[in-house]
Design a protein around this motif. Structure first.
Motif, mmCIF file in Angstrom:
data_model
loop_
_atom_site.group_PDB
_atom_site.id
_atom_site.type_symbol
_atom_site.label_atom_id
_atom_site.label_comp_id
_atom_site.label_asym_id
_atom_site.label_seq_id
_atom_site.Cartn_x
_atom_site.Cartn_y
_atom_site.Cartn_z
ATOM 1 N N ASP A 85 1.025 -1.176 -0.112
ATOM 2 C CA ASP A 85 -0.061 -0.062 0.046
ATOM 3 C C ASP A 85 0.906 1.320 -0.015
ATOM 4 O O ASP A 85 1.690 1.374 0.807
ATOM 5 N N LYS A 114 -1.017 4.347 -0.825
ATOM 6 C CA LYS A 114 -1.962 5.281 -0.882
ATOM 7 C C LYS A 114 -1.825 6.479 -0.098
ATOM 8 O O LYS A 114 -1.385 6.338 1.251
ATOM 9 N N GLY A 115 -1.693 7.668 -0.764
ATOM 10 C CA GLY A 115 -1.523 8.861 0.007
ATOM 11 C C GLY A 115 0.019 9.345 0.262
ATOM 12 O O GLY A 115 0.372 10.287 0.717
ATOM 13 N N LYS A 141 1.853 6.283 -9.159
ATOM 14 C CA LYS A 141 0.830 7.203 -9.051
ATOM 15 C C LYS A 141 -0.360 6.590 -9.147
ATOM 16 O O LYS A 141 -1.513 6.602 -8.603
ATOM 17 N N GLY A 177 -1.765 4.927 -6.215
ATOM 18 C CA GLY A 177 -2.398 5.824 -5.176
ATOM 19 C C GLY A 177 -1.356 6.856 -4.595
ATOM 20 O O GLY A 177 -1.575 7.621 -3.531
ATOM 21 N N GLU A 220 1.018 10.122 -3.903
ATOM 22 C CA GLU A 220 1.156 11.417 -4.861
ATOM 23 C C GLU A 220 2.527 11.802 -5.068
ATOM 24 O O GLU A 220 3.449 12.192 -4.209
ATOM 25 N N THR A 275 5.504 -2.598 -2.113
ATOM 26 C CA THR A 275 4.314 -2.222 -2.929
ATOM 27 C C THR A 275 4.825 -2.322 -4.490
ATOM 28 O O THR A 275 4.014 -2.835 -5.303
#
Lengths: 95, 480
Positions: B256, B258-259, B289, B292, B294, B473
């Motif tokens: 993961d 994300k963010g 990207k 997830g 940035e 990831t």
């Protein structure tokens, strides 16, 4: 600024190295090239900037002065080019 | 089905637990592979077959007794030949230490032995870790297992080639200016340079003490985390060792991102970078990207000054560290002398190779009277600016993403006579050592000749967990 072979001979003496004429010529050229490249840092203004000797926030480390076992003498001496079994030995000579 | 030597360490561990494999058979498989393949790759300087087979029997007995074993128990490992191994030659690939048998183990070796890892042998390197291609070994050159005409990178080229060539599932290297990450990139494997102070340097033969750091090579992130768990942690024998709470790095094996805020410094994607490398890195950015994260452009303005700064400081420290080699207590002694000065000078001149002497001379030059302020002190100030540059970026980002090296592995012999060009191969890696932050290289593609391309992720001090999570990831979602 040109680096002379005399300067390289002086640096080699400070470094405890004997260099052949061929090595002196080569290292003079190398040093000249590398120092020119290193001069790039003088483009940066570092007025008021502190010097960093370590990367992280390291600090002085102390420990109690307690006697501890040291490494085995026989093992240590076995790595010496010459020893008398109890200590490092060197050929006698006049400097 | 995979051959035993192609397994990761965690796959081997699982097969020990399920009794599909025996430790002795695994160890023998690696030595057989070394006997057939290492004639060409030349990753190892010294092999420890007898001892390894004895250790294998001991671990197997534990497994047979139903004892619980850790993830490295019975796992073969290769060690760069600048880490002291008690009773086993530690040469630094130098004539100076050709016959040196350390009377003690480095802390990382003690920890590996306690974890039950089995030392297969000591690997080739650039002499005293000075170089970027493993061509500056006093003994022989190591070749890249992906293409034998290419270098494996350096200075930890033997340890990288051992893992990439299936001659060991995991290995240890050391990284002073990129010596783990660049060979990992060139050989298509994972290489981690931990934060300065996370791994004890006790027993690591010093090159540049304020940069040197030991770290793992592996085929994947899970093995990297397991190896890091074993070697990381405070050691009173190293005064720069960090006293921090122990972290379990396997907890970072989370798929993961994300963010996660990732910065791509524009200075690392400029003209000096090969087009295919750039394309692979841009592709990796798109992947992050899509997962997830940035990702946006950032800036490390002092980057252009990092390489000269690094060479000034590293050579200065090296010239001081290598002053200990005097031909008296251990190491090479000349047979050609009439005075004590002769012993020092001739032992050093005959014992050190060309690149080591070049760096001692440069280091002595920048420390000598008249040049100390202009070079050494100035470089220490620039080092502060490099560090502050990273600190500033990490105020807004969790990670920094760059190529690991400006090119893929180059041809054997193509740069060995041009020291400055060889130093350029460290362009992407040295500023990380100046700042002391951790960085990992992971495979992110191949060029048209099939040579691997490395992606470098950089994080804040002691934040290996975020690095590993992002790398894990990427590994789970990207077919390389």
């Amino acid at each position: 600024m040109a680096i002379s072979s005399e300067e390289v001979k002086h640096i080699a003496a400070l470094s405890m190295l004997n260099l052949s004429e061929e090595e002196i010529n080569k290292y003079t050229n190398n040093l000249q090239e590398i120092v020119e490249f290193a001069n790039k840092i003088n483009e940066l203004n570092t007025d008021g900037v502190g010097e960093s000797t370590v990367a992280t926030n390291a600090f002085n480390v102390f420990r109690k002065d307690e006697p501890r076992n040291s490494l085995d003498r026989e093992l240590l001496l076995s790595n010496a080019p010459t020893s008398n079994g109890e200590a490092y030995s060197l050929p006698s000579m006049r400097n | 089905m995979k051959n035993i030597c192609e397994y990761t360490a965690h796959e081997i561990h699982e097969k020990y637990i399920s009794k599909e494999l025996k430790v002795v058979d695994v160890v023998k498989a690696f030595f057989n592979k070394i006997k057939t393949d290492d004639e060409k790759i030349k990753a190892y300087i010294t092999l420890c077959e007898e001892e390894a087979l004895k250790d294998a029997e001991l671990i197997q007995a534990k497994i047979d007794n139903g004892e619980e074993i850790g993830p490295l128990a019975g796992i073969p490992i290769a060690i760069k030949d600048n880490m002291c191994t008690k009773g086993v030659k530690t040469t630094c690939a130098s004539k100076m230490l050709e016959n040196f048998i350390p009377p003690y183990d480095a802390t990382v070796i003690t920890r590996l032995k306690e974890a039950g890892a089995i030392i297969v042998g000591k690997t080739n390197m650039d002499e005293f870790a000075m170089g970027g291609s493993t061509e500056h070994s006093a003994f022989f050159k190591t070749h890249n297992p992906i293409n034998l005409n290419k270098v494996p990178g350096g200075s930890s080229g033997g340890s990288a080639a051992a893992v990439a060539g299936d001659l060991a599932p995991i290995s240890l290297g050391s990284d002073t200016g990129g010596s783990i990450r660049q060979p990992a990139a060139f050989c298509g494997i994972v290489g981690l340079k931990p934060t300065y102070g996370l791994i004890s340097r006790y027993g690591l033969v010093a090159f540049a003490s304020s940069f040197d750091q030991i770290g793992p090579f592996a085929k994947d992130i899970e093995d990297t985390a397991n190896l890091l768990n074993v070697i990381a942690g405070y050691d009173e024998m190293d005064s720069t060792s960090a006293k921090l709470e122990k972290i379990d790095y396997t907890k970072s094996l989370i798929n993961d991102v994300k963010g996660l805020k990732i910065g791509v410094p524009k200075e690392f994607m400029g003209d000096g970078v090969n087009d295919e490398v750039k394309a692979a890195v841009k592709n990796a950015v798109e992947k992050f990207k899509a997962l997830g994260a940035e990702v946006s452009e950032c800036s490390l303005p002092a980057t252009d000054y990092a390489l000269p700064t690094y060479y000034i400081v590293a050579c200065a420290e090296a010239s001081s560290n290598l002053a200990r080699f005097d031909g008296i207590r251990y190491g090479y002694r000349t047979s050609n002398y009439e005075s004590l000065d002769d012993i020092y000078k001739n032992s050093r001149s005959e014992g050190f190779g060309e690149e080591v002497k070049r760096r001692i001379i440069l280091g002595t030059y920048v420390l000598s009277s008249g040049y100390y302020d202009a070079y050494y002190k100035k470089a220490q100030r620039v080092r502060t600016l490099v560090k502050e540059g990273y600190e500033k970026v990490f105020e807004n980002y969790d990670l920094i993403l760059t190529p690991t090296a400006p090119s893929v592995a180059f041809d054997v012999g193509s740069k060995v006579n041009d020291p400055l060009e060889m130093y350029m191969a460290d362009l992407m890696t040295v500023s990380i050592n100046l700042a002391g932050v951790p960085a990992i290289s992971i495979p992110c593609g191949k060029d048209k000749e099939g040579m691997p391309i490395g992606l470098q992720l950089i994080s804040k001090h002691f934040n290996e967990s975020t690095l590993l999570q992002a790398a894990y990831t990427f590994e789970k979602n990207m077919e390389v």
